[in-house]
Design a protein around this motif. Structure first.
Motif, mmCIF file in Angstrom:
data_model
loop_
_atom_site.group_PDB
_atom_site.id
_atom_site.type_symbol
_atom_site.label_atom_id
_atom_site.label_comp_id
_atom_site.label_asym_id
_atom_site.label_seq_id
_atom_site.Cartn_x
_atom_site.Cartn_y
_atom_site.Cartn_z
ATOM 1 N N VAL A 1 11.633 7.413 48.694
ATOM 2 C CA VAL A 1 10.485 7.269 49.889
ATOM 3 C C VAL A 1 11.501 6.946 51.069
ATOM 4 C CG1 VAL A 1 10.726 4.643 49.298
ATOM 5 C CG2 VAL A 1 8.617 5.657 50.420
ATOM 6 N N GLN A 2 10.800 7.165 52.167
ATOM 7 C CA GLN A 2 11.393 6.791 53.501
ATOM 8 C C GLN A 2 11.374 5.247 53.965
ATOM 9 O OE1 GLN A 2 9.752 9.560 56.513
ATOM 10 N NE2 GLN A 2 11.382 10.780 56.236
ATOM 11 N N ALA A 3 12.282 4.928 54.664
ATOM 12 C CA ALA A 3 12.459 3.626 55.107
ATOM 13 C C ALA A 3 11.126 3.238 56.018
ATOM 14 C CB ALA A 3 13.512 3.246 56.009
ATOM 15 N N GLY A 4 10.513 2.027 55.302
ATOM 16 C CA GLY A 4 9.137 1.568 55.821
ATOM 17 C C GLY A 4 7.943 2.003 55.097
ATOM 18 N N GLY A 5 8.398 2.773 53.965
ATOM 19 C CA GLY A 5 7.185 3.323 53.112
ATOM 20 C C GLY A 5 7.239 2.189 52.023
ATOM 21 N N SER A 6 6.172 2.555 51.002
ATOM 22 C CA SER A 6 5.944 1.450 50.096
ATOM 23 C C SER A 6 5.733 2.396 48.706
ATOM 24 C CB SER A 6 4.374 1.056 50.045
ATOM 25 O OG SER A 6 4.222 0.379 51.211
ATOM 26 N N LEU A 7 6.195 1.591 47.491
ATOM 27 C CA LEU A 7 6.143 2.142 46.121
ATOM 28 C C LEU A 7 5.573 1.131 45.400
ATOM 29 C CD1 LEU A 7 9.544 3.831 45.527
ATOM 30 C CD2 LEU A 7 7.352 4.927 45.695
ATOM 31 N N ARG A 8 4.857 1.317 44.319
ATOM 32 C CA ARG A 8 4.532 0.258 43.326
ATOM 33 C C ARG A 8 4.930 0.528 42.172
ATOM 34 N NH1 ARG A 8 -1.671 -1.190 40.912
ATOM 35 N NH2 ARG A 8 -1.387 0.896 40.126
ATOM 36 N N LEU A 9 5.871 -0.299 41.517
ATOM 37 C CA LEU A 9 6.465 0.052 40.313
ATOM 38 C C LEU A 9 5.501 -0.621 39.026
ATOM 39 C CD1 LEU A 9 10.348 -0.922 40.860
ATOM 40 C CD2 LEU A 9 8.994 1.165 41.198
ATOM 41 N N ILE A 10 5.682 0.053 37.821
ATOM 42 C CA ILE A 10 4.549 -0.562 36.845
ATOM 43 C C ILE A 10 5.493 -0.505 35.506
ATOM 44 C CG2 ILE A 10 2.604 0.195 35.355
ATOM 45 C CD1 ILE A 10 1.627 2.007 37.906
ATOM 46 N N CYS A 11 5.182 -1.527 35.033
ATOM 47 C CA CYS A 11 5.857 -1.787 33.610
ATOM 48 C C CYS A 11 4.917 -2.033 32.602
ATOM 49 C CB CYS A 11 6.813 -3.074 33.730
ATOM 50 S SG CYS A 11 7.632 -3.367 32.288
ATOM 51 N N ALA A 12 4.544 -1.272 31.509
ATOM 52 C CA ALA A 12 3.691 -1.155 30.632
ATOM 53 C C ALA A 12 4.315 -1.733 29.157
ATOM 54 C CB ALA A 12 3.059 0.006 30.327
ATOM 55 N N ALA A 13 3.652 -2.707 28.724
ATOM 56 C CA ALA A 13 3.916 -3.365 27.673
ATOM 57 C C ALA A 13 3.325 -3.159 26.266
ATOM 58 C CB ALA A 13 4.061 -4.991 27.770
ATOM 59 N N SER A 14 4.023 -3.092 25.424
ATOM 60 C CA SER A 14 3.507 -2.868 23.909
ATOM 61 C C SER A 14 4.185 -3.506 22.907
ATOM 62 C CB SER A 14 3.283 -1.316 23.633
ATOM 63 O OG SER A 14 4.589 -0.831 23.508
ATOM 64 N N GLY A 15 3.434 -3.523 21.713
ATOM 65 C CA GLY A 15 4.129 -4.327 20.576
ATOM 66 C C GLY A 15 3.457 -5.785 20.546
ATOM 67 N N ASP A 16 4.349 -6.943 20.552
ATOM 68 C CA ASP A 16 3.796 -8.093 20.414
ATOM 69 C C ASP A 16 3.682 -8.874 21.595
ATOM 70 O OD1 ASP A 16 6.323 -8.717 17.726
ATOM 71 O OD2 ASP A 16 4.185 -7.978 17.533
#
Length: 124
Positions: free
Chosen positions: A12-27
């Motif tokens: 991404v270019q400076a000034g931009g945005s991202l959304r990180l996602i972390c999906a959990a499974s198991g216990d």
């Protein structure tokens, strides 16, 4: 055991945005606190943001006001919304959860689990 799978990284270019996602499974019922860390080349791993089961949060000074950590327990998913990105935010980002266990003596700390990491690159 808890398994974590991250997604959402990219270029991404400076000034931009991202959304990180972390999906959990198991216990996932054992998940207590959650956090995002990052590791840049030639730097030590650092805590970016943490969200406790009480709802309290803390952020690295360098990301305060720009990043937001959140969690959707119903979906067993955690997020890191990153706005106003800077080249110095370039790193591999990891989600982490710690767990709690119910023992005969009450609640006790369980294991920590880590995702595999997702690369975030911010161009100037």
């Amino acid at each position: 055991q808890v398994q974590l799978v991250e997604s959402g990284g990219g270029l991404v270019q400076a000034g931009g945005s991202l959304r990180l996602i972390c999906a959990a499974s198991g216990d996932t019922f054992s998940i207590n606190n959650i956090a995002w860390y990052r590791k840049a080349p030639a730097k030590q791993r650092e805590l970016v943001a943490a969200l406790r089961n009480t709802g309290s949060t803390n952020y690295a000074d360098s990301v305060k006001g720009r990043f937001t950590i959140s969690r959707d327990s119903a979906k067993n998913t955690m997020y890191l919304q990153m706005n106003s990105l800077k080249p110095e935010d370039t790193a591999v980002y990891y989600c982490m959860v710690d767990t709690k266990l119910l023992t005969s003596g009450g609640w006790a700390a369980g294991n920590q689990y880590w995702g595999q990491g997702t690369q975030v690159t911010v161009s100037s």
